[in-house]
Design a protein around this motif. Structure first.
Motif, mmCIF file in Angstrom:
data_model
loop_
_atom_site.group_PDB
_atom_site.id
_atom_site.type_symbol
_atom_site.label_atom_id
_atom_site.label_comp_id
_atom_site.label_asym_id
_atom_site.label_seq_id
_atom_site.Cartn_x
_atom_site.Cartn_y
_atom_site.Cartn_z
ATOM 1 N N LYS A 9 -25.895 4.734 22.625
ATOM 2 C CA LYS A 9 -26.639 4.493 23.853
ATOM 3 C C LYS A 9 -25.665 4.465 25.030
ATOM 4 N N VAL A 10 -25.849 5.405 25.952
ATOM 5 C CA VAL A 10 -24.969 5.528 27.111
ATOM 6 C C VAL A 10 -25.783 5.216 28.368
ATOM 7 N N VAL A 11 -25.314 4.233 29.133
ATOM 8 C CA VAL A 11 -25.949 3.875 30.395
ATOM 9 C C VAL A 11 -25.052 4.349 31.528
ATOM 10 N N VAL A 12 -25.614 5.119 32.459
ATOM 11 C CA VAL A 12 -24.864 5.608 33.607
ATOM 12 C C VAL A 12 -25.471 4.978 34.851
ATOM 13 N N MET A 13 -24.630 4.341 35.676
ATOM 14 C CA MET A 13 -25.113 3.615 36.846
ATOM 15 C C MET A 13 -24.491 4.172 38.110
ATOM 16 N N GLY A 14 -25.318 4.341 39.146
ATOM 17 C CA GLY A 14 -24.757 4.808 40.409
ATOM 18 C C GLY A 14 -25.820 5.379 41.318
ATOM 19 N N GLY A 15 -25.393 6.309 42.148
ATOM 20 C CA GLY A 15 -26.270 6.955 43.105
ATOM 21 C C GLY A 15 -25.520 8.105 43.745
ATOM 22 N N GLY A 16 -26.139 8.738 44.718
ATOM 23 C CA GLY A 16 -25.475 9.839 45.401
ATOM 24 C C GLY A 16 -25.391 11.081 44.537
ATOM 25 N N THR A 17 -24.469 11.965 44.883
ATOM 26 C CA THR A 17 -24.379 13.267 44.222
ATOM 27 C C THR A 17 -23.601 13.233 42.915
ATOM 28 N N GLY A 18 -22.796 12.184 42.676
ATOM 29 C CA GLY A 18 -21.969 12.139 41.482
ATOM 30 C C GLY A 18 -22.756 11.886 40.210
ATOM 31 N N LEU A 19 -23.786 11.059 40.296
ATOM 32 C CA LEU A 19 -24.554 10.668 39.108
ATOM 33 C C LEU A 19 -25.209 11.864 38.409
ATOM 34 N N PRO A 20 -25.906 12.762 39.125
ATOM 35 C CA PRO A 20 -26.510 13.906 38.432
ATOM 36 C C PRO A 20 -25.495 14.825 37.758
ATOM 37 N N VAL A 21 -24.290 14.914 38.309
ATOM 38 C CA VAL A 21 -23.255 15.763 37.696
ATOM 39 C C VAL A 21 -22.946 15.280 36.278
ATOM 40 N N ILE A 22 -22.812 13.965 36.113
ATOM 41 C CA ILE A 22 -22.524 13.402 34.792
ATOM 42 C C ILE A 22 -23.733 13.560 33.882
ATOM 43 N N LEU A 23 -24.922 13.283 34.397
ATOM 44 C CA LEU A 23 -26.134 13.326 33.578
ATOM 45 C C LEU A 23 -26.422 14.736 33.072
ATOM 46 N N ARG A 24 -26.243 15.734 33.918
ATOM 47 C CA ARG A 24 -26.501 17.120 33.496
ATOM 48 C C ARG A 24 -25.634 17.503 32.306
ATOM 49 N N ASN A 25 -24.402 17.046 32.323
ATOM 50 C CA ASN A 25 -23.485 17.388 31.232
ATOM 51 C C ASN A 25 -23.673 16.498 30.012
ATOM 52 N N LEU A 26 -24.177 15.291 30.208
ATOM 53 C CA LEU A 26 -24.478 14.411 29.074
ATOM 54 C C LEU A 26 -25.684 14.904 28.292
ATOM 55 N N LYS A 27 -26.615 15.560 28.989
ATOM 56 C CA LYS A 27 -27.920 15.898 28.405
ATOM 57 C C LYS A 27 -27.798 16.722 27.129
ATOM 58 N N GLY A 28 -26.764 17.519 27.028
ATOM 59 C CA GLY A 28 -26.616 18.364 25.853
ATOM 60 C C GLY A 28 -26.019 17.666 24.644
ATOM 61 N N HIS A 29 -25.682 16.387 24.760
ATOM 62 C CA HIS A 29 -25.036 15.663 23.660
ATOM 63 C C HIS A 29 -26.030 14.751 22.942
ATOM 64 N N ASP A 30 -25.683 14.391 21.726
ATOM 65 C CA ASP A 30 -26.561 13.564 20.891
ATOM 66 C C ASP A 30 -26.375 12.090 21.231
ATOM 67 N N VAL A 31 -26.791 11.737 22.434
ATOM 68 C CA VAL A 31 -26.718 10.347 22.878
ATOM 69 C C VAL A 31 -28.038 9.967 23.539
ATOM 70 N N ASP A 32 -28.327 8.681 23.527
ATOM 71 C CA ASP A 32 -29.521 8.132 24.173
ATOM 72 C C ASP A 32 -29.123 7.736 25.603
ATOM 73 N N ILE A 33 -29.612 8.486 26.591
ATOM 74 C CA ILE A 33 -29.163 8.330 27.979
ATOM 75 C C ILE A 33 -30.110 7.438 28.762
ATOM 76 N N THR A 34 -29.543 6.482 29.500
ATOM 77 C CA THR A 34 -30.296 5.716 30.490
ATOM 78 C C THR A 34 -29.556 5.812 31.812
ATOM 79 N N ALA A 35 -30.262 6.243 32.849
ATOM 80 C CA ALA A 35 -29.699 6.286 34.199
ATOM 81 C C ALA A 35 -30.279 5.134 35.002
ATOM 82 N N ILE A 36 -29.408 4.292 35.554
ATOM 83 C CA ILE A 36 -29.827 3.204 36.433
ATOM 84 C C ILE A 36 -29.433 3.598 37.850
ATOM 85 N N VAL A 37 -30.438 3.740 38.727
ATOM 86 C CA VAL A 37 -30.246 4.403 40.013
ATOM 87 C C VAL A 37 -30.375 3.411 41.158
#
Length: 336
Positions: A9-37
């Protein structure tokens, strides 16, 4: 005997333009993603909508939804479309911002609206607004003066001493995150902060009282992706250790376990400072300052040069995040 592997389980926290960059690349991996915005943005189309409709600024949420959506590119382009007509109301607005504002009214709050939108947009993961109400960012500067509002704080171009958040609608009540946000932090295997503006994208989330407390208590590895460039009006002359120090001081504890630092040099004269007017200079590396704060330091080439600006290479960053998850995967193997 069959072996069942825990999905990290990977939680990514933030805002602005940096957060989607990480999320787009995480999406292809076998992890449970939570974005806190973050919900404390007051600029651009988001700010205009907030002035007319009492909703959380939708811009960061819109970009995160698109980064995790599995819908076709044309639908995502439509959701991101920004009107360029001369109509006084629609000009400059992104269609997705209007959809989020409408759903927020229909569902009487941003949290339920985003969950509904996540289903509609076939989001792979979870998207949680940091609070279920609009927040205002407040700052105290080194000269003792204070300001309210992200855009005003950044435009002041003064040294920030500390920031905090208040409710836009209930000034006398400290903002709280909903249970889903806190549970995600407590249940996470890895928590990623950044990349993004230190004072206006990352800290607004952490300054919500129960979010900060959860970060102090969680057993997850807390990873900070340090900015490549300092930011005018926020972090001028900061080293990487200064960034971590500000985070730890705001949380009253050395919360950052691991920091990812770019050590690839940005070529002289490459940055177009007129186009990227928030960028100031490359963040300097202070290994001892980081180690003094009990950080594991991972320094490497995380740089992506494009459009005469310096950014994080999302794939290189996420590859390192997955390496770190791989180091602890054995903890999660169970037998049935």
């Amino acid at each position: 005997m069959m072996e069942e592997r825990h999905r990290p389980k990977v939680v990514v926290m933030g805002g602005g333009t940096g957060l989607p960059v990480i999320l787009r690349n995480l999406k292809g991996h076998d992890v449970d993603i939570t974005a806190i915005v973050t919900v404390a943005d007051d600029g651009g189309s988001s700010g205009i909508i907030r002035d007319y409709v009492n909703v959380v600024p939708p811009g960061d949420i819109r970009n995160v939804v698109v980064s995790l959506s599995q819908l076709s590119p044309i639908i995502l382009q439509l959701f991101q479309y920004r009107f360029d007509s001369n109509d006084q109301f629609f000009a400059g607005h992104a269609l997705g911002n209007l959809v989020i504002a409408a759903l927020s009214e229909m569902r009487h709050g941003i949290f339920d609206a985003v969950q509904e939108l996540s289903n509609i947009m076939e989001v792979d993961g979870h998207i949680y607004p940091a609070a279920n109400e609009p927040l205002e960012l407040n700052a105290e500067f080194s000269d003792g003066t204070t300001l309210t509002g992200e855009s005003e704080i950044t435009a002041a171009h003064k040294l920030i001493k500390r920031v905090w958040v208040t409710s836009s609608t209930h000034q006398d009540i400290a903002p709280q995150a909903v249970d889903e946000v806190i549970n995600a932090i407590m249940d996470a295997d890895q928590i990623v902060l950044g990349p993004g503006s230190l004072f206006t994208s990352i800290l607004p989330n952490l300054m919500i009282e129960n979010v900060g407390e959860a970060l102090r208590q969680t057993s997850a590895e807390v990873i900070y992706i340090c900015n490549i460039m300092t930011q005018k009006g926020e972090t001028e002359k900061f080293t990487d250790a200064d960034h971590v120090r500000v985070l730890n001081e705001h949380l009253h504890q050395n919360v950052i376990n691991t920091v990812l630092v770019n050590t690839k040099k940005v070529p002289d004269e490459y940055i177009d400072y007129q186009r990227w007017n928030e960028m100031s200079r490359q963040v300097k590396h202070d290994f001892k300052g980081l180690r003094d704060q009990d950080c594991r330091v991972i320094s490497s080439d995380f740089l992506e040069l494009r459009d005469n600006g310096a950014f994080h290479n999302g794939q290189l960053v996420v590859d390192e995040l997955m390496n770190l998850i791989g180091q602890v995967d054995s903890r999660f193997d169970t037998h049935i």
